[in-house]
Design a protein around this motif. Sequence first.
Motif, short mmCIF file in Angstrom:
data_model
loop_
_atom_site.label_atom_id
_atom_site.label_comp_id
_atom_site.label_asym_id
_atom_site.label_seq_id
_atom_site.Cartn_x
_atom_site.Cartn_y
_atom_site.Cartn_z
N LEU A 95 1.34 -1.01 -0.29
CA LEU A 95 -0.24 0.21 -0.12
C LEU A 95 0.58 1.08 -0.12
O LEU A 95 0.44 2.37 -0.55
CB LEU A 95 -1.50 -0.19 0.89
N ALA A 96 1.02 1.06 0.40
CA ALA A 96 2.77 2.82 0.93
C ALA A 96 3.35 3.04 -0.76
O ALA A 96 3.36 4.24 -0.99
CB ALA A 96 4.01 2.09 2.01
N LEU A 97 3.91 1.88 -0.90
CA LEU A 97 4.57 1.92 -2.39
C LEU A 97 3.64 1.98 -3.73
O LEU A 97 4.34 2.95 -4.44
CB LEU A 97 5.30 0.26 -3.00
N HIS A 98 2.47 1.84 -3.76
CA HIS A 98 1.69 2.20 -4.15
C HIS A 98 1.31 3.48 -4.00
O HIS A 98 -0.28 4.48 -4.99
CB HIS A 98 0.24 1.24 -4.48
N GLY A 99 0.66 3.88 -2.85
CA GLY A 99 1.37 5.62 -2.46
C GLY A 99 -0.92 5.88 -2.04
O GLY A 99 -1.18 6.62 -2.14
N LEU A 100 -0.95 4.32 -1.10
CA LEU A 100 -1.95 4.02 -0.80
C LEU A 100 -2.27 4.60 1.24
O LEU A 100 -1.56 4.52 1.57
CB LEU A 100 -2.76 3.25 -1.06
N PRO A 101 -3.55 4.52 1.49
CA PRO A 101 -3.30 5.18 2.84
C PRO A 101 -3.17 4.54 3.89
O PRO A 101 -2.88 2.56 3.36
CB PRO A 101 -5.01 5.55 3.37
N LEU A 102 -1.97 4.45 4.73
CA LEU A 102 -2.34 3.26 5.57
C LEU A 102 -2.85 3.47 6.77
O LEU A 102 -2.10 2.87 7.89
CB LEU A 102 -0.36 3.60 5.74
N HIS A 103 -3.94 3.74 6.98
CA HIS A 103 -4.65 4.21 8.34
C HIS A 103 -4.88 2.74 9.24
O HIS A 103 -4.44 1.68 8.73
CB HIS A 103 -6.13 4.53 8.15
N GLY A 104 -4.23 2.80 10.27
CA GLY A 104 -4.51 1.80 11.50
C GLY A 104 -3.49 0.85 11.35
O GLY A 104 -3.67 -0.32 11.63
N LEU A 105 -2.47 0.62 10.74
CA LEU A 105 -1.50 -0.35 9.99
C LEU A 105 -0.56 0.20 10.88
O LEU A 105 -0.02 1.30 11.30
CB LEU A 105 -1.36 -0.10 8.82
N ASP A 106 0.64 -0.67 11.35
CA ASP A 106 1.71 -0.99 11.57
C ASP A 106 3.05 -0.56 10.65
O ASP A 106 2.97 -1.48 9.82
CB ASP A 106 2.55 -2.71 12.92
N LEU A 107 3.00 0.18 10.90
CA LEU A 107 4.40 1.10 10.06
C LEU A 107 5.93 0.87 10.94
O LEU A 107 7.13 1.54 9.85
CB LEU A 107 4.82 2.35 9.49
N GLU A 108 6.08 -0.17 11.55
CA GLU A 108 7.55 -0.42 11.81
C GLU A 108 8.14 -0.97 11.75
O GLU A 108 9.60 -1.32 11.12
CB GLU A 108 7.34 -1.30 13.61
N ARG A 109 7.66 -2.72 10.22
CA ARG A 109 8.11 -3.44 10.04
C ARG A 109 7.88 -3.39 8.25
O ARG A 109 6.59 -3.99 8.25
CB ARG A 109 9.04 -4.77 10.77
N PRO A 110 8.54 -3.55 7.60
CA PRO A 110 8.11 -3.64 5.95
C PRO A 110 7.53 -5.24 6.23
O PRO A 110 7.41 -6.43 7.23
CB PRO A 110 9.58 -3.80 5.61
N THR A 111 6.58 -4.87 5.50
CA THR A 111 6.12 -6.33 5.15
C THR A 111 5.83 -7.23 3.43
O THR A 111 6.07 -6.29 2.82
CB THR A 111 4.76 -6.53 5.63
N ALA A 112 6.54 -8.74 3.87
CA ALA A 112 6.66 -9.17 2.17
C ALA A 112 5.40 -10.95 2.12
O ALA A 112 4.99 -11.26 2.72
CB ALA A 112 7.79 -8.91 1.96
N THR A 113 5.42 -11.27 1.27
CA THR A 113 4.84 -12.49 0.81
C THR A 113 5.78 -13.35 0.14
O THR A 113 6.83 -13.09 -0.37
CB THR A 113 3.33 -12.60 -0.19
N ARG A 114 6.18 -14.65 0.04
CA ARG A 114 6.49 -14.94 -0.66
C ARG A 114 6.00 -16.35 -1.06
O ARG A 114 5.22 -16.53 -0.42
CB ARG A 114 8.21 -16.18 0.55
#
Length: 328
Positions: A95-114
Amino acid sequence: MSTSKPAENRPARLSTYADLARGGLTHDDIARLIASGELRRVRTGVYAHAADEGAGGGRPGEPTYERRRRLFVERTVAAAHTVEAGTVFSHASALALHGLPLHGLDLERPTATRHRAGGGSRRSSALTVANLPLDGVVQMLDGIPVTAPARSIIDVARTAGLESGVCAADQAIRRGLCTRRDLQAEADAAKGRTGVARARALPERTSGLSESVLETLIRLIVVMAGLPEPELQVRLEVRGGSRFRVDFYWPRWRLVGEADGFGKYGTGPDEIRENWVAERRRQAQLEEAGYVVIRWTWADLEDPGRIVRRVREEMRRQERLGLGPAAA
């Protein structure tokens, strides 16, 4: 795999240790640059060129929420320099890289998927990684693999909450990054995953007409409390023929709702003062034309029940004057 436009909120220029070493810098050189404020360590082996920033990556006049977003993007981009192949940034990082709102999200560590079918996730001090299928949902943003907007939103709704997902979805639809149909398809594909009930509830709660996170949150509060859903971004005529666009409108009650978010009145003191005066003049004209106007700010979200009570009270007051369903 498709390619999307880069996000607009790129962080300070980043360099890896290898980049700096190729430029002739030693460990001691890097340590001195960090001490002087010219470099800032973002994660192991990745550094931001921070000479134009304040302590801790701050920038003059930057709001706290914007700083948190920018530094989260920075940590995500830094992680992209070091993660193993096949790691796709997802959830809040996407969401952050797409420039979308981050309301209510934990912004301490990046998130990824494998790409693994088994599900589950694991967390380190620097990265949270989910194991999920990624077929057909990966895009590239400035060379960084990310999940597509609809998939990212559904993942956030599942794991962080419906409000966070709808705030991002409203803006994604408004900007043309995805459609309600895309969201429905991703919600259907999430069958069996954690939080799928929230994912399935999301598409019908979204609107491409909401212009801010505050508008989205107020709409969710009133609708989920059982109140009639308002029309959004309606133009109302006042005396003299002028037409004003309002955030929320309940036509049967001639009731208007306005969300006063952080940026509604501008940035500089003169601009804010001028726009505030114009907005109050606009409200007076709406009231003279027989509309009732309710205004909300971020502070009102601390008591959602009060928002609901105020709308109900104004509807009942209008009904006593002969408006509303009873007059239909």
